[in-house]
Motif scaffolding. Structure first.
Motif, PDB file in Angstrom:
ATOM      1  N   THR A 175      -2.073   4.612  -2.442  1.00  0.00           N
ATOM      2  CA  THR A 175      -2.705   3.396  -2.032  1.00  0.00           C
ATOM      3  C   THR A 175      -1.422   2.401  -1.845  1.00  0.00           C
ATOM      4  N   THR A 176      -0.292   2.488  -1.926  1.00  0.00           N
ATOM      5  CA  THR A 176       0.742   1.337  -1.727  1.00  0.00           C
ATOM      6  C   THR A 176       0.920   1.228  -0.282  1.00  0.00           C
ATOM      7  N   VAL A 177       0.733  -0.234   0.221  1.00  0.00           N
ATOM      8  CA  VAL A 177       1.178  -0.465   1.686  1.00  0.00           C
ATOM      9  C   VAL A 177       2.659  -0.626   1.694  1.00  0.00           C
ATOM     10  N   GLY A 178       3.277  -0.965   0.749  1.00  0.00           N
ATOM     11  CA  GLY A 178       4.583  -1.312   1.083  1.00  0.00           C
ATOM     12  C   GLY A 178       5.395  -1.570  -0.347  1.00  0.00           C
ATOM     13  N   TYR A 197      -3.131  -0.505  11.175  1.00  0.00           N
ATOM     14  CA  TYR A 197      -3.040  -2.074  11.174  1.00  0.00           C
ATOM     15  C   TYR A 197      -3.242  -2.701  12.470  1.00  0.00           C
ATOM     16  N   TYR A 222      -3.929  -7.892 -12.595  1.00  0.00           N
ATOM     17  CA  TYR A 222      -5.327  -8.286 -11.759  1.00  0.00           C
ATOM     18  C   TYR A 222      -5.545  -9.583 -11.739  1.00  0.00           C
TER      19      TYR A 222
ATOM     20  N   HIS B  27       2.783  -3.139  -3.642  1.00  0.00           N
ATOM     21  CA  HIS B  27       1.486  -3.549  -3.855  1.00  0.00           C
ATOM     22  C   HIS B  27       0.471  -2.701  -2.901  1.00  0.00           C
ATOM     23  N   GLY B  28      -0.792  -2.701  -3.249  1.00  0.00           N
ATOM     24  CA  GLY B  28      -1.683  -2.019  -2.481  1.00  0.00           C
ATOM     25  C   GLY B  28      -2.303  -2.663  -1.151  1.00  0.00           C
ATOM     26  N   ASN B  29      -3.089  -1.943  -0.312  1.00  0.00           N
ATOM     27  CA  ASN B  29      -3.482  -2.538   0.878  1.00  0.00           C
ATOM     28  C   ASN B  29      -4.644  -3.572   0.695  1.00  0.00           C
ATOM     29  N   PRO B  30      -4.387  -4.766   1.113  1.00  0.00           N
ATOM     30  CA  PRO B  30      -5.262  -5.967   0.770  1.00  0.00           C
ATOM     31  C   PRO B  30      -6.562  -5.789   0.868  1.00  0.00           C
ATOM     32  N   ASP B  32      -7.919  -2.875   0.104  1.00  0.00           N
ATOM     33  CA  ASP B  32      -8.585  -2.043  -1.168  1.00  0.00           C
ATOM     34  C   ASP B  32      -8.125  -3.091  -2.310  1.00  0.00           C
ATOM     35  N   GLU B  33      -7.320  -3.792  -2.341  1.00  0.00           N
ATOM     36  CA  GLU B  33      -7.110  -4.895  -3.350  1.00  0.00           C
ATOM     37  C   GLU B  33      -8.566  -5.814  -3.602  1.00  0.00           C
ATOM     38  N   PHE B  37     -10.659  -4.997  -6.827  1.00  0.00           N
ATOM     39  CA  PHE B  37     -10.394  -6.139  -7.885  1.00  0.00           C
ATOM     40  C   PHE B  37     -11.532  -6.455  -8.265  1.00  0.00           C
ATOM     41  N   PHE B  72      -7.223   3.943  -6.846  1.00  0.00           N
ATOM     42  CA  PHE B  72      -6.476   2.523  -6.586  1.00  0.00           C
ATOM     43  C   PHE B  72      -6.168   2.120  -7.765  1.00  0.00           C
ATOM     44  N   HIS B  73      -6.915   2.110  -9.068  1.00  0.00           N
ATOM     45  CA  HIS B  73      -6.520   1.528 -10.241  1.00  0.00           C
ATOM     46  C   HIS B  73      -5.506   2.374 -10.732  1.00  0.00           C
TER      47      HIS B  73
END
Lengths: 245, 85
Positions: A175-178, A197, A222, B27-30, B32-33, B37, B72-73
């Motif tokens: 799930t990492t976009v970058g 995207y 978080y 970081h993850g896809n916004p 999904d975040e 979250f 995701f977590h």
């Protein structure tokens, strides 16, 4: 025994001295941990012109002010540097369609940065009632805005009024976009997300990662405050406002 | 002399083979975040700044998250450690 130890010492010393530096100006194609220098026949160093397409690596210079002497007419209230803000992006592992999408994203970034609305949003960004960003490195909103226009990255500190990045596409089912490393000019973008995207979303991701290169970080947790950090807040401004272009 | 050479060799070995990539920022896809979250904060695990306690609490309640946010977590925890991309 002393001879063997001396030889071992010399061998390890030479390995240590010959380790490559990931922050060099000459771009390298890193794939599967193997570094190769790009083909130099007819291919230019990124930032100075358009590179030839070798099938996997292309260089694209979309900077709008690389040594340009033409004055820009400014009938707006934004600084001239906002209107001339450019981008020097070196692509790795892009096909033509992906490069086209990324170039559209770069144009969106330039248009948003050139806008009065962007300047207003950055200068007036608030967190807990104060005009500030979280994890701002001690900078005011106005200073952060100026740092964006200056275009100076930690690894390329010259103020050239442009984003200077290398971008490499990769695929991972996570799930990492970058991601990027503090010691590298390169940002890696996961095609799992990139391929679906919109250019505006790509623009937001690019600007978020570029702001890391400028030196801004954010909480690795978080925490609610993360959304108010420079990369998150301004990256989101770019992608939201970019939908208008 | 032998000891000096041995110590210097060991020190250089650490330097020569150490990871020089620096801090990983991933970081993850916004989208999904934002979604995950919200689910994670609804678990009421206290302040995320109390990182270890917060993460342990989320892990203990992970079944309450949607399947996508469970994934995701787990990825986010690895990203926080600077391990995953």
């Amino acid at each position: 025994m002393p001879k063997q130890l001396t030889l071992l010492f010399l061998l390890v010393f030479s390995i240590a001295c010959n380790k490559s530096d990931s922050g060099t100006d000459v771009p390298t194609d890193v794939s599967d941990g193997v570094e190769t220098t790009p083909i130099t026949g007819g291919e230019e160093v990124p930032g100075t012109g358009t590179g030839t397409d070798t099938g996997t690596d292309t260089g694209a210079d979309t900077g709008s002010n690389n040594g340009s002497e033409t004055p820009v007419e400014n009938n707006t209230s934004v600084p001239t540097a906002a209107l001339t803000f450019g981008a020097n992006v070196y692509f790795v592992n892009f096909n033509a369609a992906q490069e086209d999408k990324y170039n559209k994203a770069i144009e969106i970034v330039k248009k948003v940065v050139a806008s009065e609305a962007f300047r207003t949003k950055v200068l007036n960004h608030t967190y807990e009632g104060k005009k500030t960003f979280v994890d701002n490195n001690g900078k005011t909103n106005a200073q952060i805005y100026q740092m964006i226009l200056d275009g100076a990255e930690k690894l390329q500190p010259a103020k050239n009024n442009a984003m200077d990045v290398e971008v490499e596409l990769y695929y991972a089912a996570t799930t990492t976009v970058g991601y990027t490393y503090a010691s590298s000019k390169r940002i890696w973008v996961n095609t799992k997300y990139f391929n679906t995207y919109t250019p505006a979303s790509v623009a937001g991701n690019l600007f978020h990662e570029w702001l890391h290169k400028v030196g801004f970080g954010h909480a690795a947790s978080y925490s609610v405050s993360r959304d108010y950090s420079v990369p998150y807040a301004i990256g989101r401004m770019i992608s939201t406002m970019g939908k208008n272009y | 002399m032998k000891k000096i050479i041995l110590i210097m060799t060991l020190m250089l070995s650490l330097g020569a083979f150490a990871d020089e990539e620096g801090v990983l920022e991933a970081h993850g896809n916004p989208e999904d975040e934002q979604k995950c979250f919200k689910e994670i904060r609804a678990l009421a695990c206290g302040r995320p700044e109390n990182h270890a306690t917060f993460i342990s609490c989320v892990d203990a309640n992970i079944k309450k998250l949607t399947p996508a946010c469970q994934v995701f977590h787990k990825d986010e925890v690895e990203r926080m450690k600077g391990h995953s991309h």
